[in-house]
Design a protein around this motif. Sequence first.
Motif, PDB file in Angstrom:
ATOM      1  N   ASP A 145       0.834  -1.200   0.000  1.00 13.77           N
ATOM      2  CA  ASP A 145       0.000   0.000   0.000  1.00 13.77           C
ATOM      3  C   ASP A 145       0.866   1.247   0.000  1.00 13.77           C
ATOM      4  O   ASP A 145       1.814   1.358   0.770  1.00 13.77           O
ATOM      5  CB  ASP A 145      -0.870  -0.032   1.256  1.00 13.77           C
ATOM      6  CG  ASP A 145      -1.946   1.024   1.204  1.00 13.77           C
ATOM      7  OD1 ASP A 145      -2.359   1.378   0.085  1.00 13.77           O
ATOM      8  OD2 ASP A 145      -2.352   1.486   2.271  1.00 13.77           O
ATOM      9  N   GLU A 166       2.925   2.238  -2.149  1.00 13.14           N
ATOM     10  CA  GLU A 166       4.219   2.076  -2.788  1.00 13.14           C
ATOM     11  C   GLU A 166       4.234   2.633  -4.206  1.00 13.14           C
ATOM     12  O   GLU A 166       3.202   2.620  -4.883  1.00 13.14           O
ATOM     13  CB  GLU A 166       4.544   0.582  -2.842  1.00 13.14           C
ATOM     14  CG  GLU A 166       6.008   0.286  -2.766  1.00 13.14           C
ATOM     15  CD  GLU A 166       6.244  -1.208  -2.618  1.00 13.14           C
ATOM     16  OE1 GLU A 166       7.355  -1.566  -2.253  1.00 13.14           O
ATOM     17  OE2 GLU A 166       5.335  -2.008  -2.884  1.00 13.14           O
ATOM     18  N   THR A 169      -1.071   4.172  -3.911  1.00 17.42           N
ATOM     19  CA  THR A 169      -0.306   3.086  -4.506  1.00 17.42           C
ATOM     20  C   THR A 169      -0.197   3.332  -6.011  1.00 17.42           C
ATOM     21  O   THR A 169      -1.204   3.572  -6.670  1.00 17.42           O
ATOM     22  CB  THR A 169      -1.023   1.742  -4.298  1.00 17.42           C
ATOM     23  OG1 THR A 169      -1.380   1.657  -2.928  1.00 17.42           O
ATOM     24  CG2 THR A 169      -0.154   0.587  -4.715  1.00 17.42           C
TER      25      THR A 169
END
Lengths: 312, 349
Positions: free
Chosen positions: B25, B27, B183
């Motif tokens: 999450d 990223e 994300t």
Amino acid sequence: MSVESYLEDRLDRDVDGEKLTAILVFMLPGLTLFAIFSVGPMVYSAVGSFFTWNGFDIGQFAGFETWVATFQDDAIINWSNLRALEYPMGALPQNLIWMLVHVPLSTLLGLGLALLFADLRGRSVLRSMVFLAFTTPTVVIGLVLLFVYDPQAGIFNELLRALGLEGQVRNWVQEPQIAIYALIAGGVWVQTGFSMLLYSSALAGIDPALLESARVDGAGRFRRFKDIIWPLVKPVTAVVVIMSMIWVIRIFAIVYAAGGPSGGPGGVFSVLGLEVYQAAFSTPIEYSKAMVVALIELVIALPMAWYIASMD
Amino acid sequence: MRSVSKYFDGGDTVANYKLDMEIDDGEFVVFLGPSGCGKTTALRMIAGLEDPSDGEIYFDDDRVDGTPPADRNVAMVFQNYALYPHMTVRENIEYPLKVRGVPPEERDERVAQVAELLHIEDQLSSDPGEISGGQRQRTSLARAIVREPSVFLLDEPLSNLDAKLRLEMRSELKRIQNELGITTVYVTHNQEEAMSMGDKIVVLNDGTIRQVAEPQELYRRPRTTWVAKFIGSPPMNLFEGANNDGTVQLDGGNSLPTTAETSSPTVSLGVRPEDIALSTEPPDTDWTVPGTVKTVEPLGEYVLVNVEVGGSVVNVKVSHTDAGPGDPVHLTFDPEDAYLYDENGELVA
């Protein structure tokens, strides 16, 4: 205002006198042909419609006599039938009804088929099949319609029989109140191929990423059509609609092939083109009437042609 | 979204083959690979524009493959921006909100917010055709951001911009992603973009994942010779040689001691161009290879020297050199900077 000063206003600033002369010189051959074959006949009929004619020889000035007579002619406008909404209503109303039914139908069908075929395997074969009708001579279309609607051998009546609708079997092109729609169906068949082709190329021109983007944005099938596809094919719609309006106002061969020069029993599906033909080429020759009817056609078609030509 | 995990097993032989990965999450993940490696297809499968022929995709614990893109709460930025040409910038940005039935007042507010975030407040009433490439890019980003998606998908978003703008948008994108914490999956073939923006880089080739690593690790420890040769400009040098228990017999003649253990008979030793030192005198170390200078390219920031070693060319980045073409030189490097790959191109140590 002289031609030169008019052009100077409308052309780019950097067109000087010398360039302008060159432009006019190069336009001269085209303009001459246009004048002889387009403007000339129009002016000739416009003037001629105010005279009496002996065969093809011009007679005396008659003022609006022919115009008034034409609008009172039952073959052109049958006022009493028109009020009762019964056929024959005369060539002008019938031609307009043809336009009213034919144009939306052929446009929507064309768009529908174009959308349907867009992602289909074998779409080029399907498209060719639909477009084939447009490439067929309209006289042949008229003859084909006669076969299709034939009470004994016609495929349409055969279809009705197969569906158990025996009671509906009839000679569709001889039925006064229905015949015109039977012929319009043939016109739609022809024109659909044309509008489908235009829509197909418009659809092919839409970036697929736009539709994917709309999908990711959350638009369903209908919204994608309404918000993305429809606005993007709108300019083509204008072309399709006007081209088919012009096609309908000029319609002749289908009607002639299906019902002869009278335009069906009692002229129930007669159109303006047919009346021009009849007035000019069948006895008694009414040359001035032919000119008036042709001018009516022109008055209807001209603004549309103008609109198409001035589109970007 | 707490933890995004996606798992695909694309059975399509052409595009992707058995991709396995997990994205956390918040990223910023970059799919990096040469063109045609299947990175865009992978992205499109996450978006739902393409169905995986095999395998499963999960967002958190929900299986999403088979779910239409509209219901995945993903937003995508396309390579050509895909702005709706008949709508103004404002209408473009608010379109996803409109489709989702967000009331007009809220729409206006959110459009104003993202427009401010992306500095396109003044362009809102323009048509996409009237604004610059960079502004178009921002509009397309705004349209994706305005929905507050749980996953943000970017398909080579910077490739249509000129070099200066690309650099600018790169940091801008990174800033926005940091601010919003969405994300993000970013597809590119540009390794600079990948290295500078990604929290994690997924290197793809021929439809399969070659390595998943953080940028530094990817650069420092490429797991295969393919990745080693793909990352870096110029890429890593590979010295071919034979493995003699404890030493590597290079094709050039030299024998280098190694601590790594492999049973592979032939190996290659990878060294980054900047980790090689160049000297004209024989140095006092075992880790040296003799060669002949072919060309010297002064590039301002550094000098790139092409040295011929045993028939192949080795790239060396030095800050300064006196050697000219034809000069015999010695290449030395620290054993720490050398990576041993076995005959299959896999990293040994």
